[in-house]
Motif scaffolding. Structure first.
Motif, PDB file in Angstrom:
ATOM      1  N   GLN A   1       3.737   2.975  -2.510  1.00  0.00           N
ATOM      2  CA  GLN A   1       2.426   3.603  -2.375  1.00  0.00           C
ATOM      3  C   GLN A   1       1.314   2.548  -2.392  1.00  0.00           C
ATOM      4  OE1 GLN A   1       1.975   6.905  -1.872  1.00  0.00           O
ATOM      5  NE2 GLN A   1      -0.237   6.632  -1.656  1.00  0.00           N
ATOM      6  N   LEU A   2       1.446   1.558  -3.259  1.00  0.00           N
ATOM      7  CA  LEU A   2       0.442   0.484  -3.304  1.00  0.00           C
ATOM      8  C   LEU A   2       0.410  -0.298  -1.992  1.00  0.00           C
ATOM      9  CD1 LEU A   2       0.803  -0.972  -6.925  1.00  0.00           C
ATOM     10  CD2 LEU A   2      -1.123   0.311  -5.980  1.00  0.00           C
ATOM     11  N   LYS A   3       1.574  -0.485  -1.386  1.00  0.00           N
ATOM     12  CA  LYS A   3       1.602  -1.196  -0.106  1.00  0.00           C
ATOM     13  C   LYS A   3       0.786  -0.428   0.944  1.00  0.00           C
ATOM     14  CE  LYS A   3       5.445  -3.121   1.095  1.00  0.00           C
ATOM     15  NZ  LYS A   3       6.835  -3.357   1.588  1.00  0.00           N
ATOM     16  N   ALA A   4       0.948   0.885   0.975  1.00  0.00           N
ATOM     17  CA  ALA A   4       0.169   1.704   1.913  1.00  0.00           C
ATOM     18  C   ALA A   4      -1.312   1.666   1.577  1.00  0.00           C
ATOM     19  CB  ALA A   4       0.683   3.152   1.889  1.00  0.00           C
ATOM     20  N   THR A   5      -1.640   1.596   0.283  1.00  0.00           N
ATOM     21  CA  THR A   5      -3.045   1.508  -0.131  1.00  0.00           C
ATOM     22  C   THR A   5      -3.668   0.193   0.325  1.00  0.00           C
ATOM     23  OG1 THR A   5      -2.590   2.899  -2.063  1.00  0.00           O
ATOM     24  CG2 THR A   5      -4.593   1.561  -2.128  1.00  0.00           C
ATOM     25  N   VAL A   6      -2.897  -0.891   0.223  1.00  0.00           N
ATOM     26  CA  VAL A   6      -3.388  -2.191   0.687  1.00  0.00           C
ATOM     27  C   VAL A   6      -3.714  -2.132   2.177  1.00  0.00           C
ATOM     28  CG1 VAL A   6      -2.719  -4.600   1.097  1.00  0.00           C
ATOM     29  CG2 VAL A   6      -2.236  -3.532  -1.102  1.00  0.00           C
ATOM     30  N   GLU A   7      -2.854  -1.490   2.950  1.00  0.00           N
ATOM     31  CA  GLU A   7      -3.082  -1.385   4.394  1.00  0.00           C
ATOM     32  C   GLU A   7      -4.337  -0.567   4.690  1.00  0.00           C
ATOM     33  OE1 GLU A   7       0.587   0.328   5.626  1.00  0.00           O
ATOM     34  OE2 GLU A   7       1.745  -1.498   5.294  1.00  0.00           O
ATOM     35  N   ALA A   8      -4.494   0.565   3.971  1.00  0.00           N
ATOM     36  CA  ALA A   8      -5.677   1.397   4.182  1.00  0.00           C
ATOM     37  C   ALA A   8      -6.953   0.658   3.777  1.00  0.00           C
ATOM     38  CB  ALA A   8      -5.540   2.699   3.383  1.00  0.00           C
ATOM     39  N   TYR A   9      -6.872  -0.114   2.700  1.00  0.00           N
ATOM     40  CA  TYR A   9      -8.045  -0.853   2.218  1.00  0.00           C
ATOM     41  C   TYR A   9      -8.529  -1.857   3.256  1.00  0.00           C
ATOM     42  CZ  TYR A   9     -11.080  -3.459  -0.975  1.00  0.00           C
ATOM     43  OH  TYR A   9     -12.165  -4.068  -1.575  1.00  0.00           O
ATOM     44  N   SER A  10      -7.597  -2.523   3.944  1.00  0.00           N
ATOM     45  CA  SER A  10      -8.004  -3.541   4.918  1.00  0.00           C
ATOM     46  C   SER A  10      -8.797  -2.927   6.065  1.00  0.00           C
ATOM     47  CB  SER A  10      -6.774  -4.284   5.459  1.00  0.00           C
ATOM     48  OG  SER A  10      -5.987  -3.439   6.268  1.00  0.00           O
ATOM     49  N   ARG A  11      -8.539  -1.648   6.369  1.00  0.00           N
ATOM     50  CA  ARG A  11      -9.307  -0.985   7.427  1.00  0.00           C
ATOM     51  C   ARG A  11     -10.688  -0.571   6.933  1.00  0.00           C
ATOM     52  NH1 ARG A  11      -4.121   1.072   8.187  1.00  0.00           N
ATOM     53  NH2 ARG A  11      -4.564   2.905   6.906  1.00  0.00           N
ATOM     54  N   ILE A  12     -10.752  -0.134   5.682  1.00  0.00           N
ATOM     55  CA  ILE A  12     -12.038   0.330   5.140  1.00  0.00           C
ATOM     56  C   ILE A  12     -12.988  -0.834   4.883  1.00  0.00           C
ATOM     57  CG2 ILE A  12     -13.111   1.377   3.096  1.00  0.00           C
ATOM     58  CD1 ILE A  12     -10.621   3.164   2.861  1.00  0.00           C
ATOM     59  N   ALA A  13     -12.475  -1.884   4.244  1.00  0.00           N
ATOM     60  CA  ALA A  13     -13.332  -2.981   3.770  1.00  0.00           C
ATOM     61  C   ALA A  13     -13.404  -4.150   4.739  1.00  0.00           C
ATOM     62  CB  ALA A  13     -12.811  -3.478   2.415  1.00  0.00           C
ATOM     63  N   ASN A  14     -12.564  -4.115   5.795  1.00  0.00           N
ATOM     64  CA  ASN A  14     -12.470  -5.269   6.694  1.00  0.00           C
ATOM     65  C   ASN A  14     -12.155  -6.550   5.906  1.00  0.00           C
ATOM     66  OD1 ASN A  14     -12.383  -6.196   9.343  1.00  0.00           O
ATOM     67  ND2 ASN A  14     -14.445  -7.065   9.190  1.00  0.00           N
ATOM     68  N   ARG A  15     -11.443  -6.376   4.805  1.00  0.00           N
ATOM     69  CA  ARG A  15     -11.014  -7.496   3.968  1.00  0.00           C
ATOM     70  C   ARG A  15      -9.776  -7.027   3.217  1.00  0.00           C
ATOM     71  NH1 ARG A  15     -15.484  -8.579   1.389  1.00  0.00           N
ATOM     72  NH2 ARG A  15     -15.946 -10.565   2.386  1.00  0.00           N
ATOM     73  N   ASP A  16      -8.826  -7.938   2.984  1.00  0.00           N
ATOM     74  CA  ASP A  16      -7.635  -7.506   2.270  1.00  0.00           C
ATOM     75  C   ASP A  16      -7.934  -7.347   0.775  1.00  0.00           C
ATOM     76  OD1 ASP A  16      -7.261 -10.685   2.678  1.00  0.00           O
ATOM     77  OD2 ASP A  16      -6.484 -10.054   0.732  1.00  0.00           O
ATOM     78  N   LEU A  17      -7.142  -6.505   0.122  1.00  0.00           N
ATOM     79  CA  LEU A  17      -7.393  -6.155  -1.279  1.00  0.00           C
ATOM     80  C   LEU A  17      -7.212  -7.340  -2.208  1.00  0.00           C
ATOM     81  CD1 LEU A  17      -8.103  -4.022  -3.347  1.00  0.00           C
ATOM     82  CD2 LEU A  17      -5.732  -3.202  -3.269  1.00  0.00           C
ATOM     83  N   LEU A  18      -6.263  -8.226  -1.907  1.00  0.00           N
ATOM     84  CA  LEU A  18      -6.063  -9.402  -2.766  1.00  0.00           C
ATOM     85  C   LEU A  18      -7.319 -10.267  -2.813  1.00  0.00           C
ATOM     86  CD1 LEU A  18      -2.433 -10.411  -1.761  1.00  0.00           C
ATOM     87  CD2 LEU A  18      -3.183  -9.799  -4.060  1.00  0.00           C
ATOM     88  N   SER A  19      -7.969 -10.478  -1.664  1.00  0.00           N
ATOM     89  CA  SER A  19      -9.173 -11.309  -1.668  1.00  0.00           C
ATOM     90  C   SER A  19     -10.336 -10.580  -2.336  1.00  0.00           C
ATOM     91  CB  SER A  19      -9.547 -11.738  -0.244  1.00  0.00           C
ATOM     92  OG  SER A  19      -9.865 -10.616   0.555  1.00  0.00           O
ATOM     93  N   SER A  20     -10.367  -9.246  -2.251  1.00  0.00           N
ATOM     94  CA  SER A  20     -11.405  -8.500  -2.971  1.00  0.00           C
ATOM     95  C   SER A  20     -11.229  -8.650  -4.475  1.00  0.00           C
ATOM     96  CB  SER A  20     -11.367  -7.018  -2.587  1.00  0.00           C
ATOM     97  OG  SER A  20     -11.842  -6.810  -1.278  1.00  0.00           O
ATOM     98  N   ILE A  21      -9.979  -8.612  -4.954  1.00  0.00           N
ATOM     99  CA  ILE A  21      -9.732  -8.823  -6.381  1.00  0.00           C
ATOM    100  C   ILE A  21     -10.180 -10.220  -6.788  1.00  0.00           C
ATOM    101  CG2 ILE A  21      -7.889  -9.095  -8.089  1.00  0.00           C
ATOM    102  CD1 ILE A  21      -6.493  -6.712  -6.773  1.00  0.00           C
ATOM    103  N   ASP A  22      -9.941 -11.207  -5.917  1.00  0.00           N
ATOM    104  CA  ASP A  22     -10.447 -12.562  -6.169  1.00  0.00           C
ATOM    105  C   ASP A  22     -11.946 -12.571  -6.389  1.00  0.00           C
ATOM    106  OD1 ASP A  22      -8.570 -14.595  -6.357  1.00  0.00           O
ATOM    107  OD2 ASP A  22      -8.261 -14.676  -4.200  1.00  0.00           O
TER     108      ASP A  22
END
Length: 459
Positions: A346-367
């Motif tokens: 489920q988290l993997k799918a959330t990461v994919e959805a996040y990249s479309r919403i934020a135009n940035r991957d979730l790992l770099s947002s956490i950074d």
């Protein structure tokens, strides 16, 4: 009642019953972390880009996997070398961070049609405004992993092995190679039987004899191999918090990567063997949002439903965006809630959805939103959701990179993954760093320590 061979001098308390006989190679518990299998395999009729189930030869590198044109795309698997090389851990945007924006570095976009039948939901942000219905999961059955470099030895005879070890240590000098040949080629459960047979046959404690004959890193490695696997995790956590200072990376590595069943067994073992409550020790040694994340991990209550719900993934991605990039300041509790409770698929799918919403991957947002140990903990959870072997490959690489060697980390990962997924870790290591794990170990260690590590890792 004390566990055979414990406590040796120096005090490793006993831990009876771990691992349960015959269960040492079962990982993970029922229904966890695998793509569901359906009649006919993937992709489903009418589209989709998920690959067929991997063949028994294992992933990666097995013939026919990944599926042509499927997942992952060349160079897009988390952990694959990125342009300009791998960023250091834990700095930068995280290891193997996919490029920002749609496509997510080669991961497939969730297909517009429904996997489970019925009309597709209209959700902004998905291709064509559509998201698939939840994917059906596999039947609840144990997933048997055969990706360990150590397998249970056939025709095993605990008494014969005990005799070999006794001869290797008797008289002047020690036959270290004979010890290595036995220890590196027996499963953890078989080592426990050897330990019991040694005491029965000779009235002596095998661990005490080994400690008297060995020293340094090879002693630490062999003692780790003879600890029951759950006890070793609990012991590592206790030593990470014992005395002055705290080894936060050890807490993260264990508590953020284990399955629910493993976590619960570790917590119970910690209590029974050390007479301490692990949550109390965590509260005494950590603080703030990092403390809360570790306490969440200690519950062992992560959702383990293998079904991926893309609607929830979209909602969680939007929630995370509004808690971080989409506002001034950060709602840390929102990140804790999602990353501590959702299943890894489920988290993997959330990461994919996040990249479309934020135009940035979730790992770099956490950074960008976090720092220090809580940042490392959150990123470890996501890295394990995306590619667990790549996470451990990176930890091994940085345990040996540069001046000196972090031998405790090297030993701990080699021992704990040797019967689970060390074959996959080795393959990811070569893919990520263009050198084999064995090559790096050989250049960074020496003597019997090197020989035993290489015997466990395999060539």
């Amino acid at each position: 009642m004390s566990y055979p061979g414990y406590p040796p001098s120096g005090g490793y308390p006993a831990f009876p019953g771990y691992p349960p006989t015959g269960q040492e190679s079962v990982y993970p518990p029922a229904g966890q972390y695998s793509y569901p299998t359906v009649p006919g395999g993937y992709p489903p009729a009418g589209g989709g880009t998920y690959p067929a189930a991997p063949p028994s030869a294992g992933y990666p590198g097995a013939a026919g996997y990944p599926a042509p044109g499927g997942y992952p795309a060349p160079g897009g698997y988390p952990g694959a070398p990125q342009a300009g090389g791998m960023p250091p851990y834990p700095g930068g945007p995280g290891f193997g961070v996919p490029p920002a924006g749609p496509g997510f570095g080669g991961y497939p976009q969730p297909p517009a049609q429904s996997y489970a039948g019925g009309g597709p939901a209209q959700i902004p942000g998905y291709p064509g405004g559509q998201a698939p219905s939840p994917m059906p999961g596999p039947p609840a059955a144990m997933v048997q992993y055969t990706q360990g470099t150590i397998q249970a030895a056939p025709n095993f005879d605990a008494g014969r092995d005990a005799e070999i070890l006794r001869k290797a240590m008797k008289g002047l000098g020690t036959d270290e190679q004979a010890i290595i040949n036995v220890v590196a080629n027996r499963s953890n459960d078989q080592r426990q039987k050897i330990k019991a047979a040694f005491k029965t046959m000779y009235g002596k404690d095998l661990i005490k004899d080994l400690k008297s004959e060995l020293s340094g890193n090879v002693e630490e490695l062999i003692l780790a191999l003879f600890m029951p696997s759950t006890y070793y995790d609990a012991w590592s956590l206790r030593h990470a918090m014992k005395g002055a200072g705290t080894q936060e990376k050890v807490l993260i590595e264990i508590l953020c990567t284990r399955t629910n069943q493993e976590i619960r067994e570790i917590v119970n073992c910690y209590k029974s063997e050390f007479g301490r409550d692990i949550e109390d020790d965590i509260r005494a040694d950590t603080s703030g949002h990092f403390e809360r994340l570790l306490i969440s991990m200690c519950q062992g209550n992560r959702d383990e439903n293998p079904t991926v719900d893309y609607r929830k993934a979209q909602e969680d991605a939007q929630r995370l965006y509004q808690a971080g990039e989409g506002k001034l300041g950060t709602d840390e509790s929102c990140f804790n809630m999602v990353l501590a409770s959702r299943s890894f698929p489920q988290l993997k799918a959330t990461v994919e959805a996040y990249s479309r919403i934020a135009n940035r991957d979730l790992l770099s947002s956490i950074d960008r939103e976090f720092s220090g140990n809580v940042e490392r903990g959150l990123k470890t959870i996501l890295q394990c959701a995306l590619n667990r072997p790549a996470f451990f490959a990176e930890r091994l690489y940085y345990s040996m990179k540069g001046a000196g060697t972090d031998d405790s980390t090297l030993i701990r990962i080699i021992v704990t993954r040797s019967e689970i997924d060390l074959v996959e870790i080795k393959q990811m290591f070569t893919q990520m760093y263009q050198k084999t794990l064995a090559t790096m170990i050989a250049s960074d260690t020496s003597g019997d320590y090197r020989r035993l590590l290489l015997a466990i890792v395999g060539q």
